[in-house]
Design a protein around this motif. Structure first.
Motif, short mmCIF file in Angstrom:
data_model
loop_
_atom_site.label_atom_id
_atom_site.label_comp_id
_atom_site.label_asym_id
_atom_site.label_seq_id
_atom_site.Cartn_x
_atom_site.Cartn_y
_atom_site.Cartn_z
N LYS A 113 0.83 -1.20 0.00
CA LYS A 113 0.00 0.00 0.00
C LYS A 113 0.87 1.25 0.00
O LYS A 113 1.91 1.30 0.66
CB LYS A 113 -0.92 0.03 1.23
N ARG A 150 0.43 5.68 -0.01
CA ARG A 150 -0.49 6.81 0.12
C ARG A 150 0.01 8.01 -0.67
O ARG A 150 1.16 8.44 -0.53
CB ARG A 150 -0.66 7.19 1.59
N ILE A 152 -6.66 1.47 -4.94
CA ILE A 152 -7.39 0.42 -4.23
C ILE A 152 -8.26 0.95 -3.10
O ILE A 152 -9.09 0.23 -2.55
CB ILE A 152 -6.41 -0.64 -3.67
N GLU A 153 -8.07 2.24 -2.77
CA GLU A 153 -8.84 2.76 -1.64
C GLU A 153 -8.82 4.29 -1.64
O GLU A 153 -7.83 4.90 -2.04
CB GLU A 153 -8.22 2.25 -0.33
N THR A 186 -9.50 7.05 1.31
CA THR A 186 -9.72 7.16 2.75
C THR A 186 -10.14 8.58 3.12
O THR A 186 -10.00 9.51 2.32
CB THR A 186 -8.44 6.80 3.53
N GLU A 214 -9.29 2.40 10.86
CA GLU A 214 -8.17 1.49 10.57
C GLU A 214 -7.32 1.26 11.81
O GLU A 214 -6.90 0.14 12.08
CB GLU A 214 -7.32 2.06 9.43
#
Length: 281
Positions: A84, A86, A144-145, A147, A177
């Motif tokens: 992952k 960011r 994928i995300e 937030t 999370e």
């Protein structure tokens, strides 16, 4: 099969051009000490970015090699758990300085406008090549995300180092999370008094995991009903601002109190927490 959405699609829709010379950077530096502009820092990249974003950009600007030769734009990411990553923003290189006082190559950058509402929110899958931290824009990265923001990002158990004010924010806001990860395991943890250098070592052994125990510290203004810590906090209600919480060792969620305390005693001996810290037994 539904087509995946990539970071490239997002970047080009927001103003970058396919013909621009662009690289993707994934920052994930596990070295204990990082030298930035000649000064040593022991904080994680996560903490450096959260506490001092300008310093983080200095870290990004310094390179031992001419890594960004011919590059116009840098798309910056912070590595999180696994692959992952960011999104932190897009930066345009305006000048390359060679052999300054601190590094062979220093790249002056300015942040590109237009990505404010995506910054710190978009999570991509970097893929298998995590050691390849600098890649060309042609390497597609799937989003994928999305937030709520950086505040909700969990950095991984080894990287949990929290000032008490930050811990209060996480617990009181109930960041999903963080709550999910800290509720999944127990641990041996440390509380460092940044004012005196003394340390307290404790353990968690309940079905609510680390979250359940650390929530007690927040509700008691930092002392968690520990005798030594309680004395200091009651004499100075703001004293817990000196406390830094960290995870030393992960324990199973179903561990017994007896097993956890046995592990705790081992870490107390290793760190001298009884002789030189806040532990009374």
């Amino acid at each position: 099969m539904e087509k995946k959405i990539t970071i490239q699609e997002l970047l080009f829709n927001r103003g970058l051009k396919k013909e621009d010379k662009i690289v993707l950077l994934r920052h994930k530096d596990n070295r204990k000490t990082k030298i930035i502009r000649g000064v040593a820092y022991n904080e994680s990249l996560y903490d450096i970015y959260r506490d001092n974003p300008k310093l983080f950009l200095e870290y990004q600007a310094e390179q031992a090699e001419d890594k960004f030769k011919g590059v116009e734009y840098i798309v910056s990411f912070l590595g999180e758990e696994g692959t992952k990553s960011r999104f932190l923003g897009v930066y345009r290189i305006v000048e390359t300085i060679t052999n300054d006082s601190f590094s062979p190559f220093y790249y002056k950058m300015i942040e590109v406008k237009g990505f404010k509402y995506l910054k710190e929110r978009v999570i991509i899958d970097w893929g298998k090549g995590t050691l390849s931290w600098c890649q060309g824009i042609h390497n597609e990265k799937e989003i994928i995300e999305i937030t709520p923001g950086f505040a909700d990002a969990f950095p991984g158990y080894p990287n949990v180092i929290l000032k008490f004010n930050r811990l209060k924010e996480i617990i009181n806001e109930g960041y999903p999370e963080w709550k999910r990860m800290l509720s999944a395991v127990n641990c041996i943890y440390a509380i460092l008094d940044n004012k005196t250098g003394k340390i307290y070592v404790g353990s968690t052994y309940n079905r609510q995991g680390i979250w359940g125990r650390w929530e007690v510290y927040v509700k008691t203004n930092g002392h968690g009903n520990n005798v030594s810590l309680k004395e200091m906090v009651e004499s100075d209600p703001k004293y817990a601002d000196n406390f830094i919480f960290s995870i030393l060792h992960i324990l199973p969620i179903n561990i017994s109190a007896e097993e956890a305390i046995k592990e705790e005693e081992l870490f107390k001996k290793k760190l001298g927490a009884i002789s030189f810290g806040f532990c009374n037994n």
